[in-house]
Design a protein around this motif. Sequence first.
Motif, PDB file in Angstrom:
ATOM      1  N   ARG A 177     -33.887  -8.366  -0.961  1.00 21.38           N
ATOM      2  CA  ARG A 177     -33.050  -7.660   0.013  1.00 21.38           C
ATOM      3  C   ARG A 177     -33.486  -6.213   0.134  1.00 21.38           C
ATOM      4  O   ARG A 177     -34.068  -5.633  -0.789  1.00 21.38           O
ATOM      5  CB  ARG A 177     -31.575  -7.710  -0.413  1.00 21.38           C
ATOM      6  N   LYS A 178     -33.185  -5.616   1.263  1.00 20.34           N
ATOM      7  CA  LYS A 178     -33.508  -4.221   1.504  1.00 20.34           C
ATOM      8  C   LYS A 178     -32.603  -3.330   0.659  1.00 20.34           C
ATOM      9  O   LYS A 178     -31.434  -3.632   0.430  1.00 20.34           O
ATOM     10  CB  LYS A 178     -33.323  -3.907   2.990  1.00 20.34           C
ATOM     11  N   GLU A 179     -33.148  -2.236   0.187  1.00 17.68           N
ATOM     12  CA  GLU A 179     -32.360  -1.287  -0.593  1.00 17.68           C
ATOM     13  C   GLU A 179     -31.284  -0.639   0.287  1.00 17.68           C
ATOM     14  O   GLU A 179     -31.560  -0.227   1.413  1.00 17.68           O
ATOM     15  CB  GLU A 179     -33.270  -0.210  -1.188  1.00 17.68           C
ATOM     16  N   VAL A 180     -30.054  -0.565  -0.229  1.00 21.59           N
ATOM     17  CA  VAL A 180     -28.939  -0.002   0.538  1.00 21.59           C
ATOM     18  C   VAL A 180     -28.226   1.045  -0.306  1.00 21.59           C
ATOM     19  O   VAL A 180     -28.220   0.985  -1.543  1.00 21.59           O
ATOM     20  CB  VAL A 180     -27.945  -1.100   0.969  1.00 21.59           C
ATOM     21  N   ALA A 181     -27.626   2.016   0.379  1.00 23.24           N
ATOM     22  CA  ALA A 181     -26.803   3.027  -0.296  1.00 23.24           C
ATOM     23  C   ALA A 181     -25.456   2.409  -0.656  1.00 23.24           C
ATOM     24  O   ALA A 181     -24.867   1.663   0.139  1.00 23.24           O
ATOM     25  CB  ALA A 181     -26.608   4.238   0.607  1.00 23.24           C
ATOM     26  N   VAL A 182     -24.955   2.719  -1.846  1.00 26.04           N
ATOM     27  CA  VAL A 182     -23.690   2.147  -2.315  1.00 26.04           C
ATOM     28  C   VAL A 182     -22.869   3.217  -3.023  1.00 26.04           C
ATOM     29  O   VAL A 182     -23.377   4.271  -3.404  1.00 26.04           O
ATOM     30  CB  VAL A 182     -23.933   0.964  -3.285  1.00 26.04           C
ATOM     31  N   ALA A 183     -21.576   2.920  -3.157  1.00 27.02           N
ATOM     32  CA  ALA A 183     -20.680   3.705  -4.012  1.00 27.02           C
ATOM     33  C   ALA A 183     -20.436   2.893  -5.278  1.00 27.02           C
ATOM     34  O   ALA A 183     -20.221   1.680  -5.212  1.00 27.02           O
ATOM     35  CB  ALA A 183     -19.366   4.003  -3.295  1.00 27.02           C
ATOM     36  N   ILE A 184     -20.464   3.555  -6.429  1.00 27.43           N
ATOM     37  CA  ILE A 184     -20.383   2.864  -7.720  1.00 27.43           C
ATOM     38  C   ILE A 184     -19.190   3.414  -8.489  1.00 27.43           C
ATOM     39  O   ILE A 184     -19.170   4.587  -8.882  1.00 27.43           O
ATOM     40  CB  ILE A 184     -21.675   3.061  -8.529  1.00 27.43           C
ATOM     41  N   LYS A 185     -18.172   2.580  -8.675  1.00 29.18           N
ATOM     42  CA  LYS A 185     -17.025   2.951  -9.505  1.00 29.18           C
ATOM     43  C   LYS A 185     -17.322   2.532 -10.942  1.00 29.18           C
ATOM     44  O   LYS A 185     -17.726   1.390 -11.187  1.00 29.18           O
ATOM     45  CB  LYS A 185     -15.752   2.263  -9.016  1.00 29.18           C
ATOM     46  N   THR A 186     -17.094   3.431 -11.882  1.00 32.52           N
ATOM     47  CA  THR A 186     -17.398   3.142 -13.280  1.00 32.52           C
ATOM     48  C   THR A 186     -16.137   3.151 -14.116  1.00 32.52           C
ATOM     49  O   THR A 186     -15.123   3.756 -13.744  1.00 32.52           O
ATOM     50  CB  THR A 186     -18.380   4.181 -13.836  1.00 32.52           C
ATOM     51  N   LEU A 187     -16.224   2.491 -15.249  1.00 35.33           N
ATOM     52  CA  LEU A 187     -15.118   2.446 -16.208  1.00 35.33           C
ATOM     53  C   LEU A 187     -15.491   3.334 -17.375  1.00 35.33           C
ATOM     54  O   LEU A 187     -16.509   3.110 -18.049  1.00 35.33           O
ATOM     55  CB  LEU A 187     -14.878   1.004 -16.677  1.00 35.33           C
ATOM     56  N   LYS A 188     -14.693   4.369 -17.601  1.00 37.70           N
ATOM     57  CA  LYS A 188     -15.064   5.355 -18.619  1.00 37.70           C
ATOM     58  C   LYS A 188     -14.988   4.753 -20.019  1.00 37.70           C
ATOM     59  O   LYS A 188     -14.249   3.780 -20.263  1.00 37.70           O
ATOM     60  CB  LYS A 188     -14.129   6.558 -18.527  1.00 37.70           C
ATOM     61  N   PRO A 189     -15.748   5.313 -20.968  1.00 35.65           N
ATOM     62  CA  PRO A 189     -15.768   4.774 -22.335  1.00 35.65           C
ATOM     63  C   PRO A 189     -14.399   4.844 -22.985  1.00 35.65           C
ATOM     64  O   PRO A 189     -13.522   5.621 -22.604  1.00 35.65           O
ATOM     65  CB  PRO A 189     -16.771   5.704 -23.047  1.00 35.65           C
ATOM     66  N   GLY A 190     -14.201   3.986 -23.989  1.00 36.48           N
ATOM     67  CA  GLY A 190     -12.947   3.972 -24.729  1.00 36.48           C
ATOM     68  C   GLY A 190     -11.832   3.210 -24.060  1.00 36.48           C
ATOM     69  O   GLY A 190     -10.667   3.354 -24.427  1.00 36.48           O
TER      70      GLY A 190
END
Length: 913
Positions: free
Chosen positions: A574-587
């Motif tokens: 697939r073609k590379e696309v811009a995304v938003a990435i939500k992360t889960l903080k440590p702990g």
Amino acid sequence: VSLFAIMRCCILLEGQCAYLLTLLVCVVLFQWEVTQRTLNGSQFYTYSVCNVGEREQDNWLRTTFIQRRPSASRVFVELQFIVRDCNSFDGTSLTCKETFNLFTSESDADVGTTFRKGQFKKVATIAPDEITSKNELRINTETRVVENLSRKGFYLAFQDIGACVALLSTRVYYKTCLATVKSLASFPETVAGGENQALREVSGACVVNAVSEELPRIYCTVDGEWVVPVGQCQCNLGYEEVKDACQECQPGFFKAAASGDKCELCPANTQRLDSGALFCPCLDGFYRAPTDPPSGPCSGLPSAPRDLVATTTQLSTGKLHLSWSPPEDTGGRTDITYSVECQRCEGNVCQLCGEKVRYEPASTGLTDNKVSVSELDAHLNYTFTVEAHSGVSLFASQATPRSNRPPSTSALTTSLHYTGDDLAPGTAYLFRVQALGSDGSPGGSSIEEQFETSPEGTEGKRLRGRKSFTGFTQEWNLSNFYFKNICLFQGASLKTTRKRNSHSRQGPEDTYFSSSEQLKPLKTYVDPHTYEDPNIAVLKFATEIHPSHITKQKVIGAGEFGEVYRGNLKMPGRKEVAVAIKTLKPGYTEKQRQDFLSEASIMGQFSHQNIIRLEGVVTKFKHAMIVTEYMENGALDRYLKDHDGEFPSFQLVGMMHGIAAGMKYLSDMSYVHRDLAARNILVNNNLECKVSDFGLSRVLEDDPEGTYTTSGGKIPIRWTAPEAIAYRKFTSASDVWSFGIVMWEVMAFGERPYWDMSNHEVMKAINEAFRLPAPMDCPSTVYQLMLQCWLQDRSKRPRFGDIVNLLDKLLRSPDSLKIIADFDPRVSIRLPSTSGSDGSPFRSVSEWLESIKMSQYSENFTCAGVVTMDHVLQMKNEDIKNIGVRLPGHLKRIAYSILGLKDQTSTLSVFAV
């Protein structure tokens, strides 16, 4: 003194706050010279160099050692300088330059006059915007950022390579987020981070006499602004919020719980205690019934019934009728009942009549003031006593308060009968019976019981079975309860009244879901919370992504569970696309992980051009992530604020149409968002608006009411319908109310709904029928649609399908947007138009501009000589343009504010208007 004048160092108020690191004294190296100049009649000193006719120039100027505050890893260097035009010199075209370079070098100690060029690294090439000719000096101002400082201090150096340049001043500063109190949580002054830490998380503490369920946190941005507060503090019981502090309730007031509510005045017939009261006890002789709220008034006992009359019509059958008049004093209550006691007397001996005597309708609990008594014996004397009772009668007569005794319970036996075409034959249906008071308030409810419809081919589709519904907390008896004209679904929850043999009644809120379109028993959305293992829901509805396919680039925000990044997604094939990435903080805890991923389980079920698209999740590795499409322009409210007045009404209506289309899609899936607001709408480069943030969303159970009742949690008051605030019942109709607020935000270019009113004031205003006024230049048809969305009766609000159709018609007929709704600047400007937030007149032009969020034009007003509020009042539209206000939205805001300033009658509050 002369050296300090040479390097004029002062505090630069930029962002929230900026501090001077040190007073700069420069070490002169090579050809730089101290020169005295005259500008605008004032003398000042500069460092200058002008060897434009000589080749291979390498002239350096270095500052003294600048000590760094340990947390300030990012500093700003503002330079004021003059560069001479090379064309003004003869025969120097090959050697003359018009730029110079800025360098920096870190050190843990002052090295004195020691100078090694190899220790310095280049920060930037400084080029002038305006070049000085022979006849006119032009001063340039440039600011550069020095990042990632880590040692105890640093030096700045300026390199000339053959220009004619004079350095007037250097200012070195860093930005901080000022110490503040937000939502009753205090946060310390914090140095803003750099590019590698765009958002710096700061923990706070509740102010004195305030509490919070979670540790208050907030983020400090690189620009010195506080954003994304988490963990709201609330004043403890006995205290209320007053100007960012918790103050004791005044004498005669009370507060019974830790909440954001104000202290309440002690109700009638209660003792008014000293300050800080948690409750108001009843006065002697007054009581509260077990069902009365502890914050309600206290009641007295009713007086005796009057004018008891006995009449006989059938002497042979031993029957008589008793009647009486109500008591003169009911004690302030409406739940008056009567009891009749009979005594039979023979001679001087009297005793209770016993069970032989019959009463119609009963001997106790009478609500009518008459009763029939039968089975009386002849030739005996009977004495009848009638007593009046209320909800506090038993309470007042017992030493142990009745409210401390467990409520009595009983079972309800009922038969369900229903004939209708919308029930499937031979199908099992689940029912739950709930009691309703005479005022419509909900009572106890039973557990679910199963009924079945008759098999195919039999007459009708009658519900069969007789069940005993248990679990009620009131005493009442009901049999052969007949349900008629009720819309039934599998898994439905039915309401009953407390009258015997009465038909079920349908409240006005139920009619919102009464159309044939709404009665489809099809459920297309699956609530991930119904899965015993939430991880199964994630695997079913979301695509798993390997972390190696994701590249994080930059922090763009902070969510409830961690940071949000901008990045790229490159999946195989697939073609590379811009995304938003939500992360889960440590702990994180396992529950936090499940709550975090549940949003992906929800988003994965949606597919619509106006709903944010889920690309996938990362769950099989240590750091969980949610990956969505990237929306370049961010949140709608911020985007509109940044482009105030730049879009015509037609384009704004197009944005609303996209949001409404997305909400129609969710509504058709029986899904309620609960947190619809412009901050939760994202905008891409094509100005497409997409609904996002499903963290507060909940499924619409497919019951006849179509509601979801919460047991707690925070509600965004300014965007929430009154019935959702009062009863925590959310429907598609409450989402329509929120959509009306979003429409207002769009037309007001991101203005805050209800301005600076508190949540308590907002709720009070709505209940008193106040509605937001039309924004500036809002088409009348659009504002009328807003008012329809804000109807108190939710059954009369339009549905999202209706809204989409109406907006579509407006877009097809642009002329319909030309008629503008009435606009009142006295209401629509954020603050009262003739005074500051504390009610006093504006003390300066800068204070007034700050109040309408136009402080970026303070210098324009000063340069134009508009330095007092009297000068402001004399300005016209042309004057505003002439001082440099060009954006249409900013021009209108300032002009309308001045109009409000001239109207001296507008100093009253929004409610008076």
